[in-house]
Motif scaffolding. Structure first.
Motif, PDB file in Angstrom:
ATOM      1  N   ALA A  21       0.898  -1.190   0.068  1.00 49.21           N
ATOM      2  CA  ALA A  21      -0.038   0.025  -0.090  1.00 49.21           C
ATOM      3  C   ALA A  21       0.898   1.157   0.003  1.00 49.21           C
ATOM      4  N   LYS A  22       0.464   2.329  -0.391  1.00 49.05           N
ATOM      5  CA  LYS A  22       1.105   3.627  -0.394  1.00 49.05           C
ATOM      6  C   LYS A  22       1.189   4.103   0.724  1.00 49.05           C
ATOM      7  N   TYR A  23       2.131   3.618   1.666  1.00 50.10           N
ATOM      8  CA  TYR A  23       2.596   4.263   2.979  1.00 50.10           C
ATOM      9  C   TYR A  23       4.119   3.738   3.094  1.00 50.10           C
ATOM     10  N   GLU A  24       4.532   3.689   4.627  1.00 52.26           N
ATOM     11  CA  GLU A  24       5.813   3.469   4.983  1.00 52.26           C
ATOM     12  C   GLU A  24       6.311   1.901   4.358  1.00 52.26           C
ATOM     13  N   ILE A  70       2.892 -11.569  -7.572  1.00 51.14           N
ATOM     14  CA  ILE A  70       2.590 -10.890  -5.963  1.00 51.14           C
ATOM     15  C   ILE A  70       0.979 -10.382  -6.355  1.00 51.14           C
ATOM     16  N   PRO A  71       0.271 -10.850  -5.522  1.00 48.71           N
ATOM     17  CA  PRO A  71      -1.011 -10.590  -5.583  1.00 48.71           C
ATOM     18  C   PRO A  71      -1.579  -9.115  -5.740  1.00 48.71           C
ATOM     19  N   THR A  72      -2.299  -8.572  -6.785  1.00 51.89           N
ATOM     20  CA  THR A  72      -2.774  -7.323  -6.551  1.00 51.89           C
ATOM     21  C   THR A  72      -3.540  -6.738  -5.449  1.00 51.89           C
ATOM     22  N   ASP A  73      -3.878  -7.709  -4.781  1.00 49.88           N
ATOM     23  CA  ASP A  73      -4.875  -7.322  -3.440  1.00 49.88           C
ATOM     24  C   ASP A  73      -3.608  -6.671  -2.488  1.00 49.88           C
ATOM     25  N   SER A  74      -2.372  -7.115  -2.567  1.00 46.29           N
ATOM     26  CA  SER A  74      -1.327  -6.381  -1.759  1.00 46.29           C
ATOM     27  C   SER A  74      -0.887  -5.006  -2.119  1.00 46.29           C
ATOM     28  N   LEU A  75      -1.478  -4.553  -3.073  1.00 49.58           N
ATOM     29  CA  LEU A  75      -1.593  -3.069  -3.403  1.00 49.58           C
ATOM     30  C   LEU A  75      -1.957  -2.157  -2.396  1.00 49.58           C
ATOM     31  N   GLU A  76      -2.996  -2.885  -1.639  1.00 50.71           N
ATOM     32  CA  GLU A  76      -3.857  -2.154  -0.541  1.00 50.71           C
ATOM     33  C   GLU A  76      -3.459  -2.597   0.758  1.00 50.71           C
ATOM     34  N   TRP A  77      -2.359  -3.535   0.942  1.00 46.12           N
ATOM     35  CA  TRP A  77      -1.850  -4.332   2.162  1.00 46.12           C
ATOM     36  C   TRP A  77      -0.979  -3.395   2.979  1.00 46.12           C
ATOM     37  N   GLN A  97       7.469   6.771  -2.363  1.00 41.90           N
ATOM     38  CA  GLN A  97       5.995   6.092  -2.525  1.00 41.90           C
ATOM     39  C   GLN A  97       5.428   6.756  -3.575  1.00 41.90           C
ATOM     40  N   ASP A  98       5.507   7.934  -4.184  1.00 43.68           N
ATOM     41  CA  ASP A  98       4.768   8.731  -5.142  1.00 43.68           C
ATOM     42  C   ASP A  98       5.602   8.025  -6.348  1.00 43.68           C
ATOM     43  N   ALA A  99       6.610   7.918  -6.430  1.00 52.93           N
ATOM     44  CA  ALA A  99       7.545   7.393  -7.686  1.00 52.93           C
ATOM     45  C   ALA A  99       7.218   5.801  -7.962  1.00 52.93           C
ATOM     46  N   ILE A 100       7.079   5.334  -6.936  1.00 49.43           N
ATOM     47  CA  ILE A 100       7.167   3.694  -7.163  1.00 49.43           C
ATOM     48  C   ILE A 100       5.908   3.108  -7.058  1.00 49.43           C
TER      49      ILE A 100
END
Length: 435
Positions: free
Chosen positions: A211-214, A261-268, A407-410
């Motif tokens: 997810a887009k965090y640390e 890598i599961p797409t669900d993990s984009l929010e994990w 995070q913004d770039a990756i």
């Protein structure tokens, strides 16, 4: 004082430099202090006894932190400690601590600081310098001890370290007749083998905190560092735009693109992936050691195991060095009690308690060789090897800006919205603008 510090934002190893004029900001909010009030003196006055607070992120240990604090409160009834739990998310924890400091509130006494925040909190004089002679323990892992230093002075005493490891569903691998993988290619082959089994066709492969965090900063850094890339050199120069960094990011992008890598993990975040792992919806999970205790309770040792993260293209995996340090707020009214609590909270007894009850990675080196601990936690040698090979995130006074830029770039790249080359070029530009 602030005017005496070199105007550089990045700190590498023991050669630390910083700019107080560039205070940190993150996507959840910023800080613009170039130094706090005169009360933030360069030498702390450790006087004042009485009630204090211990401030940390959400406790996922079913009350074990409070139980330990209860022991302190029985020992010192006139100096009781109250636990304050912040968000489970690192970014929000940091912002809450900054908000408290900027309002010069005495509500927070001893605070849990992610090791990568030490430079920011020290440079902004939100925490006090600590007396090394009263806290130094030669049994503390040296690389972990150094995470608490800023400009050669101790501002944070480590109480828990961290390095990522790979949790795997032992039961599913055994069902497929597959050995525990040690390389990225073997991880992909193992996923294919398990998915060939009836009932596991749709199982997630290799999960992480994307997810887009640390967590994304930690995970993406691992792929880049493993490929031989880096964000900065020892002088603080931006080095991210290299063939190695691009290759590392491309491996991560391909993991999503190819379905490993599961797409669900984009929010994990941490607990999201743990829940998927324990529910049988994920085969491998890149995670911190604390999950071990949760897995033991939810699955039992027959259903899961722990291993080192896999090598990639012949390169040993480079985990991210995590961990938390104790800092004492400059606005604490009872600094004598706060210091006494820090000494107790980081003692070998407390470290052993945290390992046994929460499977937090101890900062005390001897616990990784203790026969009693090895019997309870056979993965400790794997964890120690991971710690020894781990690499920290950039030590920056403006770390909030740095991690937000990463995070913004990756994040668009792993969403397949841009290329590895363009993402790295964007990140290079952003980091140079922060230098």
């Amino acid at each position: 004082m602030a005017s005496r510090l070199p105007r550089r934002r990045f700190i590498q190893g023991s050669a630390v430099v910083a700019a107080l004029s560039a205070a940190a900001a993150c996507s959840g909010g910023g800080s613009n202090s170039s130094g706090t009030s005169a009360s933030a003196a360069s030498t702390a006055d450790f006087t004042g006894t009485g009630p204090i607070t211990w401030v940390q992120g959400k406790d996922n240990s079913d009350g074990k932190v409070q139980e330990r604090i209860d022991e302190w409160n029985e020992l010192y009834p006139d100096e009781k400690v109250t636990l304050i739990e912040l968000s489970a998310e690192a970014d929000q924890q940091r912002q809450s601590l900054i908000n408290n400091a900027q309002t010069q509130s005495d509500a927070y006494d001893v605070i849990s600081i992610d090791n990568v925040w030490v430079a920011e909190f020290a440079a902004n004089q939100w925490v006090v310098p600590l007396p090394t002679d009263e806290l130094k323990n030669d049994d503390i892992i040296e690389s972990v001890w150094e995470t608490g230093l800023y400009m050669g002075t101790l501002y944070g005493i480590p109480f828990a370290t961290d390095s990522s490891i790979m949790f795997y569903r032992k039961d599913f691998l055994q069902e497929a007749g597959v050995e525990v993988p040690t390389t990225w290619d073997e991880v992909k082959s193992a996923i294919d083998a398990v998915r060939a089994l009836p009932g596991h066709e749709d199982i997630g492969g290799f999960g992480g905190q994307f997810a887009k965090y640390e967590g994304l900063t930690c995970c993406a850094s691992e792929f880049i560092n493993t490929a031989g890339g880096s964000f900065y050199d020892d002088e603080g120069n931006v080095t991210i735009n290299s063939p190695e960094a691009i290759a590392g990011l491309q491996t991560l992008i391909d993991g999503f693109k190819d379905g490993y890598i599961p797409t669900d993990s984009l929010e994990w975040k941490e607990e999201d992936g743990r829940n998927a792992f324990e529910a049988g919806n994920l085969l491998f999970y890149r995670q911190w050691p604390y999950q071990y205790a949760n897995n033991m309770a939810a699955l039992g040792e027959e259903k899961f195991g722990v291993a080192a993260l896999p090598s990639i293209d012949g390169n040993d995996f480079v985990p991210t060095l995590g961990g938390h340090n104790c800092g004492i707020s400059v606005y604490s009214k009872n600094k004598a009690t706060a210091l006494k609590f820090v000494q107790w909270w980081t003692s070998q007894e407390s470290e052993k308690y945290a390992l046994e009850t929460q499977t937090l990675a101890p900062v005390i080196g001897s616990l990784y060789e203790d026969s009693e601990m090895l019997e309870q936690f056979p993965y400790l040698p794997t964890l120690r090897e991971s710690l020894d090979s781990a690499k920290g995130r950039p030590k920056a006074v403006s770390y909030g800006d740095v991690t937000a830029a990463i995070q913004d770039a990756i994040y668009p790249a792993i969403q397949q919205q841009t290329t590895a080359e363009d993402a790295i070029a964007t990140l290079e530009s952003s980091l140079n603008a922060l230098s």
